[in-house]
Design a protein around this motif. Structure first.
Motif, PDB file in Angstrom:
ATOM      1  N   VAL A 145       1.000  -1.130  -0.058  1.00 24.46           N
ATOM      2  CA  VAL A 145      -0.004  -0.011   0.044  1.00 24.46           C
ATOM      3  C   VAL A 145       0.903   1.281  -0.029  1.00 24.46           C
ATOM      4  N   THR A 146       0.518   2.137  -0.857  1.00 25.56           N
ATOM      5  CA  THR A 146       1.234   3.573  -0.948  1.00 25.56           C
ATOM      6  C   THR A 146       0.242   4.599  -0.705  1.00 25.56           C
ATOM      7  N   ILE A 147       0.410   5.319   0.441  1.00 22.05           N
ATOM      8  CA  ILE A 147      -0.207   6.454   0.878  1.00 22.05           C
ATOM      9  C   ILE A 147       0.368   7.761   0.516  1.00 22.05           C
ATOM     10  N   GLY A 148      -0.355   8.397  -0.376  1.00 18.72           N
ATOM     11  CA  GLY A 148       0.173   9.405  -1.119  1.00 18.72           C
ATOM     12  C   GLY A 148       0.414   9.044  -2.635  1.00 18.72           C
ATOM     13  N   GLY A 149      -0.342   7.948  -3.065  1.00 23.05           N
ATOM     14  CA  GLY A 149      -0.213   7.438  -4.337  1.00 23.05           C
ATOM     15  C   GLY A 149      -0.403   8.261  -5.545  1.00 23.05           C
ATOM     16  N   GLY A 150      -1.022   9.297  -5.384  1.00 28.24           N
ATOM     17  CA  GLY A 150      -1.112  10.302  -6.621  1.00 28.24           C
ATOM     18  C   GLY A 150      -0.023  11.241  -6.604  1.00 28.24           C
ATOM     19  N   SER A 151       0.991  10.982  -5.995  1.00 26.64           N
ATOM     20  CA  SER A 151       2.372  11.711  -6.133  1.00 26.64           C
ATOM     21  C   SER A 151       3.020  11.386  -7.376  1.00 26.64           C
ATOM     22  N   GLU A 190      -9.668   0.733   3.665  1.00 24.57           N
ATOM     23  CA  GLU A 190      -9.914  -0.333   2.444  1.00 24.57           C
ATOM     24  C   GLU A 190      -8.551  -1.045   1.990  1.00 24.57           C
ATOM     25  N   ALA A 191      -7.950   0.156   1.842  1.00 23.35           N
ATOM     26  CA  ALA A 191      -6.342  -0.426   1.118  1.00 23.35           C
ATOM     27  C   ALA A 191      -5.765  -1.143   2.253  1.00 23.35           C
ATOM     28  N   LEU A 192      -5.464  -0.458   3.608  1.00 26.20           N
ATOM     29  CA  LEU A 192      -4.756  -1.089   4.459  1.00 26.20           C
ATOM     30  C   LEU A 192      -4.814  -2.530   4.832  1.00 26.20           C
ATOM     31  N   LYS A 193      -6.133  -3.125   4.873  1.00 27.93           N
ATOM     32  CA  LYS A 193      -6.651  -4.398   5.116  1.00 27.93           C
ATOM     33  C   LYS A 193      -5.949  -5.687   4.605  1.00 27.93           C
ATOM     34  N   ASP A 194      -4.985  -6.136   5.786  1.00 25.88           N
ATOM     35  CA  ASP A 194      -4.074  -7.061   5.361  1.00 25.88           C
ATOM     36  C   ASP A 194      -3.044  -6.837   4.488  1.00 25.88           C
ATOM     37  N   ALA A 195      -2.542  -5.456   4.591  1.00 24.74           N
ATOM     38  CA  ALA A 195      -1.180  -5.022   3.772  1.00 24.74           C
ATOM     39  C   ALA A 195       0.054  -5.821   4.458  1.00 24.74           C
ATOM     40  N   LEU A 239      -6.639   1.553  -7.203  1.00 28.25           N
ATOM     41  CA  LEU A 239      -6.853   3.015  -6.553  1.00 28.25           C
ATOM     42  C   LEU A 239      -7.942   3.334  -5.883  1.00 28.25           C
ATOM     43  N   THR A 240      -7.684   4.109  -4.651  1.00 33.66           N
ATOM     44  CA  THR A 240      -8.855   4.405  -3.722  1.00 33.66           C
ATOM     45  C   THR A 240      -8.539   5.614  -2.867  1.00 33.66           C
ATOM     46  N   ILE A 260      -0.989   5.060  11.775  1.00 34.94           N
ATOM     47  CA  ILE A 260      -0.597   3.920  12.477  1.00 34.94           C
ATOM     48  C   ILE A 260      -1.928   3.218  13.272  1.00 34.94           C
ATOM     49  N   LYS A 261      -2.896   3.981  13.660  1.00 31.09           N
ATOM     50  CA  LYS A 261      -4.027   3.548  14.373  1.00 31.09           C
ATOM     51  C   LYS A 261      -4.641   2.602  13.634  1.00 31.09           C
ATOM     52  N   ASP A 262      -4.679   2.907  12.300  1.00 29.83           N
ATOM     53  CA  ASP A 262      -5.365   2.213  11.224  1.00 29.83           C
ATOM     54  C   ASP A 262      -4.626   0.647  11.066  1.00 29.83           C
ATOM     55  N   MET A 263      -3.331   0.932  11.051  1.00 27.19           N
ATOM     56  CA  MET A 263      -2.601  -0.239  10.785  1.00 27.19           C
ATOM     57  C   MET A 263      -2.606  -1.275  12.031  1.00 27.19           C
ATOM     58  N   GLU A 264      -2.589  -0.693  13.119  1.00 28.05           N
ATOM     59  CA  GLU A 264      -2.885  -1.589  14.386  1.00 28.05           C
ATOM     60  C   GLU A 264      -4.163  -2.427  14.082  1.00 28.05           C
ATOM     61  N   GLU A 265      -5.174  -1.927  13.789  1.00 23.53           N
ATOM     62  CA  GLU A 265      -6.541  -2.624  13.607  1.00 23.53           C
ATOM     63  C   GLU A 265      -6.580  -3.487  12.366  1.00 23.53           C
ATOM     64  N   LEU A 266      -5.944  -3.164  11.316  1.00 18.09           N
ATOM     65  CA  LEU A 266      -6.116  -3.626   9.989  1.00 18.09           C
ATOM     66  C   LEU A 266      -5.112  -4.374   9.356  1.00 18.09           C
ATOM     67  N   CYS A 267      -3.830  -4.286   9.885  1.00 21.02           N
ATOM     68  CA  CYS A 267      -2.814  -4.962   9.293  1.00 21.02           C
ATOM     69  C   CYS A 267      -1.593  -4.888  10.101  1.00 21.02           C
ATOM     70  N   PRO A 268      -1.694  -5.633  11.446  1.00 22.88           N
ATOM     71  CA  PRO A 268      -0.872  -5.279  12.589  1.00 22.88           C
ATOM     72  C   PRO A 268       0.605  -5.965  12.355  1.00 22.88           C
TER      73      PRO A 268
END
Length: 447
Positions: A9-15, A77-82, A71-72, A134-142
């Motif tokens: 997952v790349t956050i800032g993917g529109g760079s 949604e993107a972070l789930k199981d990354a 793309l999203t 990171i809060k999202d990652m702790e829940e979705l892709c620890p």
């Protein structure tokens, strides 16, 4: 054994940097099987995300690899199981960077996105967002690794290490790679033959020794850098040669950003001149990005365009993808990254973030101990580390007084009075009302 396809997952993917990253994954597909690459951006960046995403899809189709590009604007949604999450975003976009560069210039102070007042304000805007991710990652892709390329990378890594429970984080920068490539060119040898002992902080890293095929060539490199026509720099930093006697006296390899500290007056004049003639670097990049995105729209384009090198992201994909590849494959090669010191640099607190050569393993970077930093560079590095720590505390606590303290102790800001004036104007310009003093908040409520 068939390796399980990875979700990256790349956050800032529109760079505009994203094609560099995609190219890196394509080149390493055999050893790093990227099955899914999710490019994430905010709604305001959706148009760029679609343009870059379409180019990314054409690039993987041309390469013939079964990489699925998603793309999203839905980060969760993107972070789930990354498996790996990379971050390369800019809070406030380039307009915010322009403010970080222009406002300090009014006060006769360096205006730069990661150094001085600009670095502080970028950190104040960025750190809360990283901690929210990171809060999202702790829940979705620890179990995922967070690979942060977002500036100020050292300060952001410091904040994650001190103000979250997340351990699997590595800060990354293309400066050491650029220095290695520059030295290879300077010596007219293959980059594979060059090895540099890196130690310090992000954008404050030194080459303590330089080797070619295992033999130290530091003195030869220093002599070459003493020639004003032979310097190492980057697209976003004025190419000022070093004072020959200074670089000989220093005896170590400075990174391009050291010019802001060792050549402050010259760099300030260069910035003022550039801002008047061509605009700040943010404004130059804005024009360059417009050109790049027009190129990216071309349905016949299926590779990273040459013009991207002007953007300043050279070797980005090599740094990011090499790191991910080495963690995934437990390669145990040596790379310079930002990670927890763990005593590797005796002059820096044990639990602070440092930029240093590390052995890269599946458990993460293992820093290579160098002992104390040499006396000529130790004080400056320690002062910047103090700045980063207090700035990170300010970003987390929203404490105006900590932000003022950070601004004042930064070596590029000449006085406490000027620090306060710059801070107040920059907080106001960025709308960071959480940092206003109590009486200022009351005045805003009355209005």
């Amino acid at each position: 054994m068939v390796k399980k396809p990875l979700k990256i997952v790349t956050i800032g993917g529109g760079s505009s940097y994203t094609p560099e990253l995609i190219e890196g994954f394509i080149k390493r597909f055999d050893s790093l099987p990227a099955g899914e690459i999710w490019l994430v951006d905010i709604p305001a960046g959706e148009e760029k995300l679609q343009i870059v995403g379409s180019l990314a899809q054409r690039m993987v189709e041309k390469a013939g690899h079964p990489i699925h590009i998603h793309l999203t604007t839905n980060r969760r949604e993107a972070l789930k199981d990354a498996d790996f999450v990379t971050t390369q975003f800019r809070v406030g976009l380039l307009d915010a960077r322009a403010k970080d560069e222009r406002i300090p210039l009014k006060y006769g102070v360096i205006g730069q996105e990661t150094n001085g007042p600009g670095g502080l304000l970028k950190g104040l805007r960025t750190i809360p967002v990283i901690l929210d991710i990171i809060k999202d990652m702790e829940e979705l892709c620890p179990d995922a690794w967070l690979i942060n390329f977002t500036n100020p990378a050292g300060m952001v890594t410091e904040a994650v290490l001190r103000h979250s429970s997340w351990k699997k984080v590595v800060g990354l920068c293309n400066v050491p790679v650029g220095m290695k490539m520059g030295i290879a060119k300077l010596l007219d040898v293959s980059p594979e033959k060059v090895f540099i002992d890196f130690a310090g902080l992000n954008h404050m890293v030194f080459g303590l020794d330089v080797y070619v095929d295992g033999t130290s060539v530091l003195k030869e490199v220093i002599e070459k850098l003493a020639d004003p026509d032979k310097s190492l720099t980057m697209k976003n930093i004025a190419d000022l040669g070093w004072e020959p006697e200074f670089i000989r006296a220093l005896g170590f390899l400075p990174c391009p950003y050291h010019r802001y500290y060792y050549q402050t007056e010259k760099m300030l004049e260069e910035e003022k001149k550039a801002a008047e003639e061509n605009g700040t670097r943010a404004e130059v990049v804005k024009a360059l990005e417009k050109e790049l995105f027009e190129l990216y729209k071309d349905p016949e384009l299926g590779e990273k365009p040459k013009q991207l090198e002007k953007r300043g992201g050279a070797y980005y994909s090599d740094a990011a993808c090499s790191l991910i590849n080495s963690i995934y494959n437990d390669s145990r090669d040596i790379q310079p990254v930002n990670t927890k010191n763990n005593g590797a640099i005796a002059s820096i607190p044990f639990d602070s973030a440092v930029e240093i050569n590390c052995v890269i393993t599946k458990e993460g970077p293992k820093p290579i101990a160098i002992g104390d930093l040499p006396v000529p560079v130790r004080g400056l590095v320690q002062q910047i580390k103090s700045f980063e720590r207090i700035a990170a505390e300010a970003a987390v606590s929203k404490d105006y007084h900590k932000a003022l303290l950070a601004m004042t102790i930064n070596p590029l800001v000449p006085s406490d009075t000027k620090a306060k004036e710059i801070l107040d104007e920059m907080l106001d310009a960025h709308g960071l009302t959480d940092f206003l003093k109590p009486h200022q908040k009351e005045d805003m409520i009355k209005k």
